[in-house]
Scaffold this active site. Structure first.
Site, PDB file in Angstrom:
ATOM      1  N   ARG A 164      -0.630  -4.116   7.970  1.00 19.66           N
ATOM      2  CA  ARG A 164       0.191  -3.145   8.947  1.00 19.66           C
ATOM      3  C   ARG A 164       1.337  -2.212   8.828  1.00 19.66           C
ATOM      4  NH1 ARG A 164      -1.323  -2.447  14.952  1.00 19.66           N
ATOM      5  NH2 ARG A 164      -3.534  -2.966  13.906  1.00 19.66           N
ATOM      6  N   HIS A 169       9.446 -18.241  -7.374  1.00 21.75           N
ATOM      7  CA  HIS A 169       8.470 -17.353  -9.021  1.00 21.75           C
ATOM      8  C   HIS A 169       6.849 -18.087  -7.933  1.00 21.75           C
ATOM      9  CE1 HIS A 169      11.956 -17.580 -11.437  1.00 21.75           C
ATOM     10  NE2 HIS A 169      12.101 -18.267 -11.443  1.00 21.75           N
ATOM     11  N   HIS A 181      11.191  33.327  14.536  1.00 21.63           N
ATOM     12  CA  HIS A 181      12.582  32.457  14.529  1.00 21.63           C
ATOM     13  C   HIS A 181      12.415  31.735  16.088  1.00 21.63           C
ATOM     14  CE1 HIS A 181      16.907  31.657  15.163  1.00 21.63           C
ATOM     15  NE2 HIS A 181      16.710  31.995  13.537  1.00 21.63           N
ATOM     16  N   SER A 192     -14.085 -10.230   8.847  1.00 21.03           N
ATOM     17  CA  SER A 192     -14.714  -8.961   8.279  1.00 21.03           C
ATOM     18  C   SER A 192     -16.296  -8.225   8.266  1.00 21.03           C
ATOM     19  CB  SER A 192     -15.145  -9.707   5.943  1.00 21.03           C
ATOM     20  OG  SER A 192     -15.618  -9.574   5.754  1.00 21.03           O
TER      21      SER A 192
END
Length: 461
Positions: free
Chosen positions: A276, A114, A59, A262
């Site tokens: 992120r 769209h 506690h 990359s």
């Protein structure tokens, strides 16, 4: 804001002792107040003692009242303070985006419905759509903060029985004690009734606008990721060949010169910051579900179902929202816009979008509308064949220029193809929106200091 700053100026030990002894009749020695005051800041050794006690007692708070007297009231202070910090960070983000919208208020760009090419808009007008939703988030967070009350001095089941015993059954002194504690903690509003805890619906009310902010920020970051993927092949005037593989993007987030997109594809520049943000926001938006479920399982005066969950949910919600806001600020402060790439994409679609203007102008010159429509339709399909099936440039305007039927408007084609004639009132809408909605909001006393003092976020990806 006065109520939110009250707790920052606590009474001295003598003032506190005098207050309780005179107003409430509790003789508290100065030494007792000094002892508490001297232990406000814990040492590492004291934390070790607390940890040992936790192992033994299972506690955390041992009081004559109830642990929630401390922890729940503290949580309400923390949440209200945290929302204030987020409001200021959000105001800075809105100011950065507003500067971007003003700068590019009249730069035409292809609109999308769209995610298919539609009518033109402007880069700045598109940014106002993001800002408007952030303003609503600002409003909602402020409402949630201002609506937070204080649990107060209520006791183990909310009846104040233990405090009534402390004051020998004097109801007025119990009420006065609660008001004094709330006021000195910076609250002017106390929840009229509680159980052992404040209602966990308050957590729902607090996390809801943070989840809503998450939805707004997710949309912004996704739009930026899509814009970064809209590439066109540009003509290189310095190359010997007719067309070279010079790839251009419409808008990019900031990218360090040494950043690697990359390990295999050296040319790549990925929207890492926006990715992120999206990743973090999926976490933030679902945390609200925890608050809903925690509130639903509070039986009678309370259960412990919520405790472990809240210890994770509440701080993570605030920390995630703070990280997202600072990351988006970093993105907005380093936006890179490529007007030539945007112009290239406009040029590719402009001939088709100008067909309505071409038809109307022919009709004004006395031509038959049905015939003008049919002529334009045939030439448009021929040009579309060149683009879609042969991979060539859109030559619709050249076809119009070579068709004798359109000779009455040949001299006006350049004007009919001016992108500025297709953006309507977009620049004026940006101006009015910033002046009538953004500027008054950011001029509020609570926010204007944060906006003016807001430091630029460094690009340490």
């Amino acid at each position: 804001m006065e109520a939110y700053e009250t707790y920052q100026t606590p009474l001295s030990s003598k003032e506190m002792a005098h207050l309780f002894s005179t107003a409430l009749g509790l003789p508290i020695p100065d030494e007792a107040i000094e002892q508490m005051k001297n232990n406000l800041d814990f040492t590492l050794e004291q934390f070790d003692i607390v940890e040992n006690e936790q192992v033994k007692r299972l506690h955390e708070v041992i009081l004559g009242a109830t642990s929630c007297y401390v922890t729940d009231n503290a949580d309400l202070i923390f949440m209200r303070t945290g929302l204030t910090y987020l409001l200021k960070s959000l105001a800075v983000l809105i100011s950065r985006l507003s500067a971007f919208a003003a700068q590019y208020r009249a730069l035409p760009t292809l609109g999308f419905t769209h995610f298919q090419p539609a009518r033109f808009t402007t880069v700045g007008k598109r940014a106002t759509l993001w800002i408007q939703e952030l303003l609503w988030d600002l409003r909602n967070i402020k409402r949630a903060r201002d609506d937070i009350g204080f649990r107060g001095v209520k006791g183990p089941t909310g009846t104040q029985a233990s405090f009534l015993a402390l004051f020998d059954g004097d109801y007025d002194k119990v009420e006065e004690l609660e008001k004094l504690v709330a006021t000195r903690s910076g609250f002017q509003y106390i929840y009229p009734v509680t159980s052992q805890t404040y209602s966990r619906k308050i957590d729902i009310d607090v996390l809801a606008p943070l989840a809503s902010l998450g939805a707004t920020a997710y949309e912004i970051a996704t739009d930026l990721r899509l814009l970064a993927s809209l590439k066109v092949v540009l003509f290189d005037a310095n190359a010997n060949s007719d067309m070279t593989d010079v790839i251009g993007q419409e808008i990019e987030e900031p990218c360090k010169s040494t950043q690697i997109g990359s390990s295999a594809m050296a040319y790549k520049r990925n929207p890492m910051l926006s990715e992120r943000v999206c990743s973090l926001l999926r976490h933030l938006m679902v945390l609200h579900q925890n608050a809903l479920m925690n509130s639903s399982v509070q039986w009678f005066e309370r259960t412990f179902d919520d405790s472990a969950n809240r210890r994770i949910t509440l701080p993570e919600a605030f920390l995630t929202a703070d990280t997202v806001l600072s990351t988006l600020q970093k993105v907005c402060e380093g936006f890179v816009v490529y007007p030539k790439v945007i112009a290239r994409r406009i040029a590719q679609g402009l001939p088709f979008m100008a067909t309505e203007n071409i038809i109307m102008t022919i009709v004004k010159k006395g031509g038959d509308r049905q015939e003008a429509h049919e002529k334009t339709r045939i030439l448009s399909h021929e040009a579309a064949h060149q683009v879609k099936n042969l991979g060539l440039e859109n030559d619709l305007i050249e076809r119009v220029q070579n068709d004798p039927y359109f000779s009455p408007i040949h001299d006006e084609l350049e004007q009919l193809l001016d992108p500025q004639t297709f953006i309507g009132r977009a620049p004026e809408q940006v101006d009015n929106f910033l002046k009538e909605w953004v500027e008054p909001t950011l001029a509020e006393d609570e926010l204007k200091g944060a906006v003016s003092a807001g430091a630029k976020v460094e690009l340490n990806v």
